[in-house]
Design a protein around this motif. Structure first.
Motif, PDB file in Angstrom:
ATOM      1  N   GLN A 190       0.814  -1.208   0.000  1.00 54.59           N
ATOM      2  CA  GLN A 190       0.000   0.000   0.000  1.00 54.59           C
ATOM      3  C   GLN A 190       0.850   1.262   0.000  1.00 54.59           C
ATOM      4  OE1 GLN A 190      -3.258   0.245  -0.484  1.00 54.59           O
ATOM      5  NE2 GLN A 190      -3.329  -1.950  -0.703  1.00 54.59           N
ATOM      6  N   GLU A 247      -1.406  -4.475  -9.502  1.00 51.86           N
ATOM      7  CA  GLU A 247      -1.628  -3.178 -10.162  1.00 51.86           C
ATOM      8  C   GLU A 247      -3.114  -2.936 -10.404  1.00 51.86           C
ATOM      9  OE1 GLU A 247       2.561  -2.828 -12.637  1.00 51.86           O
ATOM     10  OE2 GLU A 247       0.917  -4.033 -13.454  1.00 51.86           O
ATOM     11  N   SER A 286      -8.259   1.042  -6.381  1.00 54.96           N
ATOM     12  CA  SER A 286      -8.154   1.952  -5.240  1.00 54.96           C
ATOM     13  C   SER A 286      -8.140   3.403  -5.716  1.00 54.96           C
ATOM     14  CB  SER A 286      -6.896   1.653  -4.431  1.00 54.96           C
ATOM     15  OG  SER A 286      -6.956   0.355  -3.903  1.00 54.96           O
ATOM     16  N   PHE A 309       0.757   3.262  -2.860  1.00 58.58           N
ATOM     17  CA  PHE A 309      -0.462   4.049  -2.970  1.00 58.58           C
ATOM     18  C   PHE A 309      -0.208   5.478  -2.492  1.00 58.58           C
ATOM     19  CE2 PHE A 309      -5.174   4.140  -1.738  1.00 58.58           C
ATOM     20  CZ  PHE A 309      -5.598   4.225  -3.037  1.00 58.58           C
ATOM     21  N   LEU A 347      -4.486  -1.738  -7.221  1.00 57.01           N
ATOM     22  CA  LEU A 347      -4.078  -0.344  -7.045  1.00 57.01           C
ATOM     23  C   LEU A 347      -4.952   0.567  -7.891  1.00 57.01           C
ATOM     24  CD1 LEU A 347      -2.032   1.574  -5.710  1.00 57.01           C
ATOM     25  CD2 LEU A 347      -0.519   1.147  -7.660  1.00 57.01           C
TER      26      LEU A 347
END
Length: 120
Positions: free
Chosen positions: A38, A89, A95, A41, A92
């Protein structure tokens, strides 16, 4: 489910006394690994911290992604167009899409609030 691992002797000696706690150890290790993932991120935390500070409606409407966040998003978009995304990915990307949704909701509410203020 039975899983067999090849581990170095020093790791085995550390795990042996904790044999009954191996499921917990693996679960905690997976959480830690996910937390490290994370960290990719980045940029998102700054957006969430910004919103958590309850900024003015004008500041919310003016919110734009940082250059670093925009670069990450652009890189994922390009990779998706060319070779496709890995499962990590893809997660991600999902997200980022959720973050965009949250920001759009905040901007819509900020816009309504500004209109209410102007209407008074």
């Amino acid at each position: 489910m039975q899983v067999i691992f090849d581990l170095p002797d020093d790791v085995v000696s550390q795990l042996y006394p904790l044999e009954d706690k191996l499921p917990q150890i693996l679960e905690l290790g997976l959480r830690e690994l996910n937390a490290i993932t994370q960290s990719e991120f980045s940029g998102v935390a700054e957006v969430l911290e910004f919103l958590a500070n309850l900024p003015t409606p004008e500041a919310i409407i003016a919110l734009r992604p940082s250059l670093a966040l925009q670069a990450q998003i652009s890189a994922l978009l390009e990779k998706n167009r060319t070779v496709g995304l890995t499962p990590t990915e893809e997660q991600l990307w999902q997200s980022y899409q959720y973050l965009e949704h949250v920001v759009r909701m905040a901007k819509a509410r900020a816009f309504v609030k500004l209109q209410e203020i102007d209407g008074e």
